[in-house]
Design an enzyme around this catalytic site. Structure first.
Site, mmCIF file in Angstrom:
data_model
loop_
_atom_site.group_PDB
_atom_site.id
_atom_site.type_symbol
_atom_site.label_atom_id
_atom_site.label_comp_id
_atom_site.label_asym_id
_atom_site.label_seq_id
_atom_site.Cartn_x
_atom_site.Cartn_y
_atom_site.Cartn_z
ATOM 1 N N VAL A 10 -25.982 10.872 52.128
ATOM 2 C CA VAL A 10 -27.391 10.525 51.916
ATOM 3 C C VAL A 10 -27.511 9.057 51.497
ATOM 4 C CG1 VAL A 10 -29.434 11.000 50.510
ATOM 5 C CG2 VAL A 10 -28.043 12.897 51.369
ATOM 6 N N ARG A 95 -35.808 18.489 39.210
ATOM 7 C CA ARG A 95 -36.872 18.958 40.117
ATOM 8 C C ARG A 95 -37.827 19.969 39.490
ATOM 9 N NH1 ARG A 95 -32.758 20.351 44.928
ATOM 10 N NH2 ARG A 95 -32.356 18.237 45.686
ATOM 11 N N CYS A 124 -33.314 19.808 50.493
ATOM 12 C CA CYS A 124 -33.582 19.450 51.893
ATOM 13 C C CYS A 124 -34.247 20.586 52.670
ATOM 14 C CB CYS A 124 -32.297 19.009 52.585
ATOM 15 S SG CYS A 124 -30.899 20.072 52.264
ATOM 16 N N GLN A 151 -28.096 26.062 58.398
ATOM 17 C CA GLN A 151 -27.941 24.769 57.720
ATOM 18 C C GLN A 151 -26.661 24.036 58.115
ATOM 19 O OE1 GLN A 151 -30.207 26.526 53.829
ATOM 20 N NE2 GLN A 151 -29.074 24.646 53.548
ATOM 21 N N GLY A 155 -25.569 18.824 54.713
ATOM 22 C CA GLY A 155 -26.117 19.221 53.420
ATOM 23 C C GLY A 155 -25.052 19.297 52.338
ATOM 24 N N LYS A 208 -33.415 27.838 45.059
ATOM 25 C CA LYS A 208 -34.048 26.507 45.031
ATOM 26 C C LYS A 208 -35.218 26.459 46.011
ATOM 27 C CE LYS A 208 -30.003 23.641 43.998
ATOM 28 N NZ LYS A 208 -28.967 22.798 44.624
ATOM 29 N N ARG A 230 -24.990 28.777 56.437
ATOM 30 C CA ARG A 230 -24.365 27.523 56.870
ATOM 31 C C ARG A 230 -23.836 27.717 58.298
ATOM 32 N NH1 ARG A 230 -25.062 22.939 54.018
ATOM 33 N NH2 ARG A 230 -24.142 23.619 52.054
ATOM 34 N N HIS A 237 -30.998 20.589 59.805
ATOM 35 C CA HIS A 237 -31.108 22.016 59.468
ATOM 36 C C HIS A 237 -32.170 22.668 60.368
ATOM 37 C CE1 HIS A 237 -28.651 21.287 56.072
ATOM 38 N NE2 HIS A 237 -29.525 21.382 55.089
ATOM 39 N N GLN A 311 -31.638 16.701 57.945
ATOM 40 C CA GLN A 311 -31.451 16.957 56.525
ATOM 41 C C GLN A 311 -31.229 15.658 55.757
ATOM 42 O OE1 GLN A 311 -28.061 16.682 55.232
ATOM 43 N NE2 GLN A 311 -28.972 16.942 53.212
HETATM 44 P P1 A2P Z 1 -17.416 8.229 45.786
HETATM 45 O O1 A2P Z 1 -17.467 7.973 47.269
HETATM 46 O O2 A2P Z 1 -16.900 7.066 45.019
HETATM 47 O O3 A2P Z 1 -16.793 9.547 45.423
HETATM 48 P P2 A2P Z 1 -21.622 13.084 49.253
HETATM 49 O O4 A2P Z 1 -22.868 13.810 48.797
HETATM 50 O O5 A2P Z 1 -21.690 12.629 50.669
HETATM 51 O O6 A2P Z 1 -20.385 13.842 48.924
HETATM 52 O O7 A2P Z 1 -21.562 11.726 48.358
HETATM 53 C C1 A2P Z 1 -21.561 11.738 46.958
HETATM 54 C C2 A2P Z 1 -21.754 10.319 46.453
HETATM 55 O O8 A2P Z 1 -21.837 10.351 45.017
HETATM 56 C C3 A2P Z 1 -20.626 9.386 46.772
HETATM 57 O O9 A2P Z 1 -21.132 8.085 46.965
HETATM 58 C C4 A2P Z 1 -19.767 9.439 45.504
HETATM 59 O O10 A2P Z 1 -18.970 8.297 45.298
HETATM 60 C C5 A2P Z 1 -20.852 9.476 44.464
HETATM 61 N N1 A2P Z 1 -20.388 10.022 43.184
HETATM 62 C C6 A2P Z 1 -19.878 11.242 42.953
HETATM 63 N N2 A2P Z 1 -19.620 11.405 41.627
HETATM 64 C C7 A2P Z 1 -20.007 10.268 41.011
HETATM 65 C C8 A2P Z 1 -19.998 9.802 39.652
HETATM 66 N N3 A2P Z 1 -19.563 10.561 38.643
HETATM 67 N N4 A2P Z 1 -20.454 8.553 39.390
HETATM 68 C C9 A2P Z 1 -20.919 7.772 40.390
HETATM 69 N N5 A2P Z 1 -20.957 8.151 41.699
HETATM 70 C C10 A2P Z 1 -20.495 9.375 42.009
#
Ligand code: A2P
Length: 337
Positions: A10, A95, A124, A151, A155, A208, A230, A237, A311
């Site tokens: 996202v 939310r 989403c 989905q 997601g 949700k 899924r 989705h 999504q």
């Molecule tokens: P990172 O790539 O460094 O793990 P997705 O929903 O596609 O899995 O992405 C999750 C996003 O949230 C990624 O950018 C991930 O970074 C970031 N992220 C996950 N945990 C943390 C955290 N504790 N602090 C900051 N960013 C986080």
């Protein structure tokens, strides 16, 4: 502007939308976990470094978009808000908090008050459902929605999308797909949504959708029966929705007309060529696709529809940037300071 979770599915979509929609920013700060420090993301022709997140990350930030999961939102939203930023949060952390608006700009912007600075972006699937149902409210009070979802992997984030691609390659090459992100193989398979089941027998995603749709539609007593599944689709989705009214259902022609006039909806409803909403048509698009419009022959008060929406776009990043654009349009946020 700061984007927390910038390396995620996202987050990356949000970066693209900031560029595509020419959102007015002077400085973009890309934030993620320590794992991503040292990575860069291209934005407006420059390589922007991804930084690990700290208190100082939000200094001078006017608007922060979060998509790093609930824990990170709970940790960092108070910091960003305290430093004066507007926070648009794609997680489920805030939310359902009373007094916090849960807005889809096309549907319920009127719920936003002058003092609001925290804007959760809904689940989403709930967003896509509400987008498809809201234009039908003019035909009478809604009584009950029966929803089944299909989905996509997106997601569950960027790693889940890579897992679907990898498993699809495995299947094509005659190897056994290995599941790491999802609990079961997703390629060549489908399964009940991978979230815990609550005391009533509904999984977290279904719950949700029920709670959030009621909040966004401002119908706390709306009956919703939801099953979330899924499926092996990369992004976008799909939802099968039966909409029951208190009184007689509108004609198919009236429903079509309502969708043709609804912002953010595109009608895909060609019976002759059997062409209806599909994830491949919806992926990468802003509009939510609606079709398969028919009167429910078992119930004079109901119509059925089929819905597909990206999504990552309307279900997440697009809804987020539309909120930011409304804040700018209403001069609630000084631009380019
Ligand atoms: P990172 O790539 O460094 O793990 P997705 O929903 O596609 O899995 O992405 C999750 C996003 O949230 C990624 O950018 C991930 O970074 C970031 N992220 C996950 N945990 C943390 C955290 N504790 N602090 C900051 N960013 C986080």
């Amino acid at each position: 502007m700061a984007i927390l979770g910038a390396t995620g599915a996202v987050g990356r979509e949000f970066v693209r939308l900031v560029h595509e929609r020419n959102f007015p920013i002077s400085v973009l700060r890309l934030l993620a976990s320590d794992r991503s420090a040292g990575k860069t993301i291209t934005f407006r022709g420059s390589e922007i470094p991804v930084l690990s997140t700290a208190e100082s990350s939000f200094d001078g930030v006017q608007i922060a978009f979060f998509s790093a999961g609930s824990q990170a939102s709970k940790r960092w939203a108070p910091v960003a808000l305290q430093k004066g930023a507007f926070v648009i949060d794609n997680s489920s952390a805030f939310r359902m908090e009373p007094g916090v608006p849960l807005v889809i700009p096309e549907v319920n912007w009127h719920q936003v008050r002058d003092e609001d600075r925290l804007f959760p972006v809904g689940n989403c699937t709930a967003i896509l459902l509400v987008m498809a149902v809201a234009p039908l409210r003019k035909f009478g009070k809604l009584r009950r929605l029966v929803v089944s979802t299909y989905q996509s992997a997106s997601g569950a984030g960027a790693r889940a999308m890579r897992e679907l691609e990898e498993q699809t390659r495995s299947l094509a090459e005659g190897r056994t797909p290995v599941a790491e992100v999802f609990p079961y193989p997703i390629a060549g398979n489908l399964f009940s949504h991978n979230t815990p089941i609550n005391e009533y027998g509904y999984n977290e995603e279904e719950w949700k959708v029920i709670q959030e749709a009621r909040k966004t539609l401002e119908m706390p007593d709306l009956a919703l029966e939801v099953t979330c599944v899924r499926v092996p689709v990369l992004r976008a989705h799909s939802l099968s929705v039966n909409v029951e009214f208190e009184g007689p259902a509108p004609s198919e022609a009236a429903v079509r007309e309502a969708y043709e006039a609804a912002p953010g909806i595109a009608l895909v409803d060609d019976r002759e060529s059997n062409r209806f909403p599909m994830p491949m048509l919806a992926a990468g698009k802003d509009d939510v696709l609606v079709g398969r419009i028919r009167r429910d022959y078992t119930n004079p008060n109901a119509v059925s529809i089929f819905v597909c929406g990206d999504q990552l776009r309307k279900g997440a990043a697009l809804n987020g940037i539309q909120i930011a654009e409304r804040l700018v349009a209403e001069s609630r946020m000084p631009v380019g300071a």
